[in-house]
Design a protein around this motif. Structure first.
Motif, PDB file in Angstrom:
ATOM      1  N   THR A   1      26.727  31.040  14.905  1.00 38.43           N
ATOM      2  CA  THR A   1      25.873  29.989  15.481  1.00 38.43           C
ATOM      3  C   THR A   1      26.556  28.637  15.407  1.00 38.43           C
ATOM      4  O   THR A   1      26.542  27.858  16.372  1.00 38.43           O
ATOM      5  N   TYR A   2      27.166  28.346  14.245  1.00 39.54           N
ATOM      6  CA  TYR A   2      27.872  27.072  14.069  1.00 39.54           C
ATOM      7  C   TYR A   2      29.013  26.939  15.086  1.00 39.54           C
ATOM      8  O   TYR A   2      29.158  25.901  15.742  1.00 39.54           O
ATOM      9  N   ILE A   3      29.790  27.981  15.228  1.00 41.08           N
ATOM     10  CA  ILE A   3      30.938  27.948  16.153  1.00 41.08           C
ATOM     11  C   ILE A   3      30.454  27.778  17.594  1.00 41.08           C
ATOM     12  O   ILE A   3      31.004  26.980  18.351  1.00 41.08           O
ATOM     13  N   TRP A   4      29.391  28.509  17.964  1.00 44.86           N
ATOM     14  CA  TRP A   4      28.870  28.403  19.333  1.00 44.86           C
ATOM     15  C   TRP A   4      28.354  27.007  19.624  1.00 44.86           C
ATOM     16  O   TRP A   4      28.589  26.454  20.705  1.00 44.86           O
ATOM     17  N   LEU A   5      27.640  26.405  18.671  1.00 47.44           N
ATOM     18  CA  LEU A   5      27.111  25.059  18.860  1.00 47.44           C
ATOM     19  C   LEU A   5      28.232  24.038  18.996  1.00 47.44           C
ATOM     20  O   LEU A   5      28.137  23.086  19.789  1.00 47.44           O
ATOM     21  N   LYS A   6      29.296  24.214  18.229  1.00 47.76           N
ATOM     22  CA  LYS A   6      30.427  23.291  18.324  1.00 47.76           C
ATOM     23  C   LYS A   6      31.133  23.418  19.677  1.00 47.76           C
ATOM     24  O   LYS A   6      31.572  22.421  20.259  1.00 47.76           O
TER      25      LYS A   6
END
Length: 485
Positions: free
Chosen positions: A443-448
């Motif tokens: 989720t963190y990687i996708w949001l970034k």
């Protein structure tokens, strides 16, 4: 769109009887403020009225630059991103827990609670910079619409081929005079009716523009459209195609620039069911409704005008008749923006005046109100600093608008400058901080990735708008209406 939320500062600690009377206690929320009564219906309505505004005027032009494939696709992409980040923002209204945490009343309060420090200062710069840009843009748009009324009457009287050129500058001065007068009202919340009128006007001119586009389409006008929009070598040069494509993205972004009012809307909701759940549903309804309306305006406008779609489909004179209806639509735009200007500049006024009062508390020029009796209006608290500073601000925005009176270019620049930080970056960063996402999580990687992709798009849109402004300045004639740029 003109939208204001009046905050009630009536706290329970100021009413000792509330602790002794259960019936009275029920009239207050957990933060001591008067119980909120907002519902899914009211929140959805607020979002719709906050979104639909002058940004709709350029959607036919933007679609013409992008074509049948990219135009609707980019509009849908901005719609999805705006909806998604709005749902993230809804979870940040309360901190640290989205259901039971402490309430935050404004967008800046949310950023301060979740991020604090330097990011809070950057948010302030982005917010107030956006507000200044919008007030300048509204001055340009209102003056173009007022000038268009005069041109419309000229075309009706002398024929559509007549050379009806009108300077925007006198109308910018008229608009500025209205704003100087309205800006002297110390408590603008008392004029809530002006926001209601502005919302009605916004729907009126948007609907008229859509209706005229449908009428033109059914009349069988032979216009050229294509899958890729304006044709290189026919409508535009290769470099113009690239720059106008970027600029059109900024125009679409401007149409969705409403994130900063979402927290204020959420702050009107009842606490049961949880505000974040209701707000997510309201965001879905609001964004879906406005997107359908935008798609109609962009697609039908492009079908009606083709690759020659005007930059502002109510002042670019793709329509000449019925002239009275066009005059009415442009009058609606002017009335809407008179109210909208005040809603957007009031936070700027409040910030500067509060900061000045705290910085120089002993300065009578800044802190002293002189009570004067105004016929039919009663007592008026005249503050010399407020009168001077607000007048100077309106004059400065009007002068900048006279220097850069280019509707599409300026709208694209505002959209590009505000969309990434206020609609994408801060909501994503606050959600990451509140949810405590691990940097290695999917989720963190996708949001970034989403954040960086939107930054690139915003930079390209900003570059296209700046190039458009630079080019328009080279050919600017002060006595010609410049809405085609």
């Amino acid at each position: 769109m003109a939208l204001e939320m009046q905050k009630n500062t009536y706290y329970m600690e100021h009413q000792p009887s509330t602790m002794e009377n259960g019936d009275v206690l029920k009239n207050f929320d957990d933060d001591g403020r008067e119980k909120r009564t907002g519902t899914l219906t009211t929140a959805s309505a607020h979002i719709i009225t906050a979104v639909i505004g002058s940004g709709v005027l350029s959607l036919a032009w933007a679609t013409a630059q992008l074509g049948w494939i990219a135009g609707p696709a980019i509009l849908l992409a901005f719609s999805f991103i705006t909806w998604f980040t709005s749902t993230l923002l809804a979870d940040c209204y309360r901190t640290p827990d989205p259901v039971t945490g402490k309430r935050n009343y404004t967008y800046s309060d949310v950023v301060k609670s979740n991020l604090g420090g330097m990011k809070n200062k950057l948010c302030g710069i982005a917010q107030y910079g956006n507000l200044v840009g919008v007030t300048i843009g509204y001055t340009i748009t209102a003056s173009i619409s007022m000038a268009a009324i005069k041109r419309s009457n000229c075309f009706h009287k002398h024929g559509h081929d007549a050379k009806c050129t009108v300077s925007n500058n006198p109308f910018m001065i008229i608009f500025a005079i209205f704003q100087i007068i309205l800006s002297q009202i110390p408590n603008f919340h008392k004029l809530s009716w002006l926001s209601i009128v502005a919302a009605v006007m916004s729907f009126a001119y948007s609907t008229i523009g859509l209706g005229l586009s449908i009428a033109r389409l059914t009349d069988g006008h032979n216009v050229k459209t294509s899958l890729t929009g304006t044709a290189v070598g026919i409508d535009v040069s290769g470099s113009e195609k690239v720059w106008k494509t970027f600029q059109s993205i900024g125009d679409i972004a401007f149409a969705y620039a409403f994130s900063t009012v979402l927290i204020e809307i959420q702050d009107t909701l009842k606490s049961s069911p949880p505000e974040n759940k209701v707000m997510k549903k309201a965001a879905t309804i609001g964004v879906f409704t406005t997107t359908m309306f935008y798609m109609l305006c962009g697609i039908i406008g492009y079908a009606a005008f083709g690759n020659k779609a005007p930059g502002n489909f109510l002042t670019g004179f793709g329509f000449y008749e019925p002239f009275w209806l066009i005059d009415f639509a442009n009058a609606c735009i002017a009335v809407h923006l008179i109210g909208a200007y005040q809603v957007f500049c009031q936070p700027i006024f409040g910030f500067v005046e509060k900061w000045s009062a705290n910085r120089w508390p002993e300065n009578g020029f800044i802190t002293t109100d002189h009570i004067i009796n105004v016929p039919l209006a009663g007592a008026y608290p005249l503050n010399l600093f407020r009168m001077t500073w607000r007048t100077i601000y309106v004059i400065i925005t009007a002068v900048i608008a006279m220097i850069l009176p280019f509707f599409n270019d300026f709208v694209g620049l505002i959209g590009a400058a505000s969309f990434w930080p206020l609609t994408v970056y801060f909501p994503v960063e606050m959600y990451i901080a509140q949810a405590k996402l691990r940097k290695s999580s999917a989720t963190y990687i996708w949001l970034k990735i989403l954040t960086w992709a939107c930054l690139i798009v915003s930079l390209l849109a900003g570059a296209g708008s700046i190039q458009g402004l630079a080019k328009a300045l080279k050919t600017y004639k002060p006595f010609q209406v410049m809405e085609e740029h």
